[in-house]
Design an enzyme around this catalytic site. Structure first.
Site, short mmCIF file in Angstrom:
data_model
loop_
_atom_site.label_atom_id
_atom_site.label_comp_id
_atom_site.label_asym_id
_atom_site.label_seq_id
_atom_site.Cartn_x
_atom_site.Cartn_y
_atom_site.Cartn_z
N LYS A 63 0.63 -1.20 -0.24
CA LYS A 63 0.21 -0.59 -0.03
C LYS A 63 0.43 1.33 0.16
O LYS A 63 0.09 2.56 -0.71
CB LYS A 63 -0.79 -0.30 0.88
CG LYS A 63 -2.24 -0.77 0.65
CD LYS A 63 -3.27 -1.54 2.12
CE LYS A 63 -4.58 -1.64 1.88
NZ LYS A 63 -5.16 -1.68 3.49
N ASP A 99 -10.33 3.06 1.20
CA ASP A 99 -10.71 2.57 2.49
C ASP A 99 -10.53 4.12 3.52
O ASP A 99 -11.87 3.37 3.70
CB ASP A 99 -8.65 2.34 2.63
CG ASP A 99 -8.13 1.12 2.39
OD1 ASP A 99 -9.02 -0.11 2.33
OD2 ASP A 99 -6.46 0.57 2.67
N PRO A 149 6.32 1.78 19.27
CA PRO A 149 6.00 3.21 18.84
C PRO A 149 6.49 3.62 17.38
O PRO A 149 6.01 4.49 16.90
CB PRO A 149 6.31 3.89 19.85
CG PRO A 149 6.65 3.50 21.19
CD PRO A 149 6.80 2.19 20.40
#
Length: 267
Positions: A63, A99, A149
């Site tokens: 993507k 999306d 993170p």
């Protein structure tokens, strides 16, 4: 004309079922396939496609890569930093992201009211798209729970670039509380541990982007809470892709029925 879904793995994808159902319903003599393309292989594949190719549905892990192979990108694809759609035009391939509007449509369809506070499990490209959908619906506070993170950096950048600029917090997928009006899971079913399921129990609505295997542990524990499924998202984003590829209105009911039949279930 030819279209296909590209990804790795891709054999499980319902996209061929949905798009072929749309072709049948609209009388189009088009072909839609599933092609396995590993990370790093998208540019070479696209460069070798003949003029009969009209559209490509792009899934993981391609993507973000899809933006690099396109001559131009829609504002939503640029904002998300990822594209799930490539459309061939006179100037070459253009990248889009269905999306985000697909998630907006799915959430509006299934929830009694737009969520104001939400927790998203995961920090990848799908997390970015669902976060942007929540921004579009007016969410003012988002929590991303991730294993690392650093994995959420691109998603955080996408949220920060949205005009709504909601408050965002990053926490631990393993230990942090799950809070808000909605929990969005973008993680695989096998990552939904009993502890995580228990921490999600108090959130009044669930959006799980997985559609197979089904039900996921989170869905199995959802009870009668409002539920947005991966099939809801898939159908709405595929309907938008169909229109981009063909220029026709998508037969949403026929596409949904085909997806439900393929999975052996109904809402």
């Amino acid at each position: 004309m030819r279209c296909a879904v590209l990804g790795d793995p891709v054999a499980h994808s319902l996209s061929p079922v949905l798009h072929r159902a749309a072709y049948d319903a609209t009388g189009l003599d088009w072909r839609y396939d599933a092609l396995r393309v590993a990370a790093g292989g998208l540019e070479g594949l696209v460069a070798g496609l003949g003029e009969e190719w009209r559209g490509l549905s792009v899934t993981m892990p391609l993507k973000r890569e899809a933006l690099d192979v396109a001559a131009e990108a829609s504002p939503v694809a640029e904002l998300a930093g990822a594209a799930n759609t490539l459309v061939r035009g006179t100037a070459g391939w253009s990248a889009d992201n269905t999306d985000v509007p697909g998630a907006v449509a799915a959430l509006r369809e299934r929830l009694p009211s737009p969520p104001v506070v939400a927790t998203i499990l995961g920090g990848g490209a799908t997390a970015a798209s669902t976060a942007l959908a929540l921004c579009e619906l007016g969410a003012g506070s988002l929590t991303l729970l991730v294993r690392s993170p650093a994995r959420a950096a691109e998603t955080l950048a996408a949220i920060d670039a949205h005009r709504a600029r909601p408050a965002v917090r990053v926490g631990s997928l393993e230990t942090d509380d799950v809070v808000g009006d909605l929990v969005v899971s973008t993680i695989p079913a096998e990552a939904q541990s009993p502890g995580l399921v228990a921490r999600c129990a108090g959130v009044p609505a669930l959006f799980d982007v997985v559609y197979d295997p089904w039900p996921t542990p989170l869905v199995a524990a959802a009870g009668d809470r409002p539920l947005v499924t991966g099939l809801d998202l898939l159908v709405h984003q595929a309907a938008l892709q169909f229109s981009l590829f063909t220029g026709l209105a998508a037969p949403l009911a026929e596409m949904r029925a085909a997806g439900e039949a393929a999975l052996g279930r109904s809402r």
